[in-house]
Write an enzyme that holds these catalytic residues in place. Structure first.
Site, short mmCIF file in Angstrom:
data_model
loop_
_atom_site.label_atom_id
_atom_site.label_comp_id
_atom_site.label_asym_id
_atom_site.label_seq_id
_atom_site.Cartn_x
_atom_site.Cartn_y
_atom_site.Cartn_z
N TYR A 52 29.09 32.41 -33.98
CA TYR A 52 29.92 32.42 -32.77
C TYR A 52 29.79 31.11 -32.02
CZ TYR A 52 30.32 37.54 -33.28
OH TYR A 52 30.58 38.81 -33.73
N SER A 231 35.41 45.59 -31.61
CA SER A 231 36.84 45.73 -31.28
C SER A 231 37.18 47.15 -30.84
CB SER A 231 37.72 45.32 -32.47
OG SER A 231 37.59 43.94 -32.75
N THR A 239 44.98 47.83 -24.24
CA THR A 239 45.29 47.57 -22.83
C THR A 239 46.78 47.65 -22.55
OG1 THR A 239 45.57 45.17 -23.08
CG2 THR A 239 43.32 45.98 -22.73
N GLY A 240 47.59 47.44 -23.60
CA GLY A 240 49.03 47.40 -23.43
C GLY A 240 49.56 46.04 -23.04
N LYS A 241 48.68 45.05 -22.95
CA LYS A 241 49.11 43.74 -22.45
C LYS A 241 50.01 42.98 -23.43
CE LYS A 241 44.80 41.39 -23.84
NZ LYS A 241 43.59 40.69 -23.31
#
Length: 342
Positions: A52, A231, A239-241
């Site tokens: 990462y 995830s 979230t629907g974003k």
């Protein structure tokens, strides 16, 4: 914040802090604030990896997230939160993409300890099997790789190396990531009740990715292995974003349009079903998705990664939330109607 079992002898909070954007989307100062906020909310563990940050993964930034966490630890924070990290394998930038072996483990542990500015790693994980994995959307064309005898010999050699690291006091416990039921069965058989017995498996698991329900559940329940769900919000889809063509500036989709192979019209339609369900029960979809994990028959901690403090604060409100049974059943009905959308 609920505390659940981690393996047979340890515990973990129902939400752990994911850190894979520390150093790319999340600057160091805000990363440190995220760790403090998570601890204040009752989070007892964070998860990282030597490869990462991501979004994107680059050779020149490999190890940066661990370094950022180490800088936080060095400010008098040692022992405030459990640290889980991962040994990268083939295809990663670390050690020129070498596979995980008994020979690479000591150097990988040493590198992580130095970057984390720590004396011990609380949970040491293998990021993915040398033989390949059905995770990351490879389940559609998955074929087992490698020869059984060679795979088992590598595992046995790695067990020996891990046990030596435990004896040296450099790691406390061991876990796998992106593993299969067969793989977990072999690790459990080889380690028996020794110091390297796996306590956790870190696989993708969410409302949209429920492969573990029939693949891993029985093993986790009967062997006392905890799911660390990465995830859990399906890379933000829940979230629907991203609905109706939206791509918020700075979001993961603005950097990775396909969301690692997750995005499609079918996914958008499935997300709409869960958003409608959340609306019907007057519950935030993020909090619904995280609280739902505590309805599973196995111990499960959500690895919650957030780009911003505001996102983290919002999601942490799912702690201790109990979903009504009617909603849990409606979620199962939705899963039957639209299973595995990616």
């Amino acid at each position: 914040m609920r505390i659940i079992p981690l393996g047979k002898t340890d515990t973990i909070s129902e939400i752990m802090l994911g850190t894979m954007t520390f150093g790319t989307q999340t600057p160091e100062s805000e990363a440190h604030q995220q760790i403090d906020m998570a601890i204040d909310a009752g989070v007892t563990w964070l998860d990282t990896a030597e490869m990462y940050p991501v979004n994107p993964v680059r050779a020149e930034t490999t190890g940066l997230t661990e370094t950022i966490i180490g800088n936080w630890i060095a400010k008098g924070n040692a022992g405030r939160i459990g640290i889980a990290t991962k040994h990268s394998g083939e295809g990663a930038h670390a050690r020129a993409g070498a596979p995980i072996t008994a020979e690479t483990i000591p150097d990988a542990v040493e590198g992580s300890l130095k970057r984390l500015q720590s004396e011990v790693i609380d949970l040491y994980q293998f990021h993915w099997p040398n033989r390949g994995s059905f995770q990351f959307r490879k389940n559609w064309t998955y074929r087992p790789e490698g020869q059984r005898a060679e795979i088992l010999q590598n595992m046995a050699d790695c067990v020996g190396a891990l046990e030596r690291e435990v004896e040296r006091g450099r790691i406390r416990t061991f876990g796998l990531s992106n593993e299969s039921t067969w793989g977990m069965d072999q690790w459990l058989r080889l380690t028996e009740d020794g110091p390297a017995r796996p306590v956790a498996i870190q696989n993708e698991y969410s409302l949209l990715a429920r492969q573990a329900d029939t693949d891993l559940t029985e093993m986790m329940v009967h062997e006392g292995v905890t799911m660390l769900a990465f995830s859990p919000l399906a890379t933000g889809l829940i979230t629907g974003k991203y609905q109706n063509g939206a791509v918020p500036e700075g979001s993961r989709k603005s950097i990775n349009p396909g969301l690692g192979g997750r995005w499609s019209d079918r996914v958008e339609q499935t997300v709409a079903l869960y958003l409608d369900l959340a609306n019907k029960f007057d519950i935030d979809p993020v909090q619904m998705a995280l609280a739902w994990l505590q309805t599973r028959p196995f111990a499960c901690s959500a690895i919650l990664g957030a780009t911003t403090l505001a996102q983290l604060k919002h999601a942490l409100k799912a702690a201790d939330m109990v979903l009504p049974q009617e909603l849990v059943e409606a979620i199962d009905d939705t899963n039957r109607a639209a299973p595995l959308p990616y």
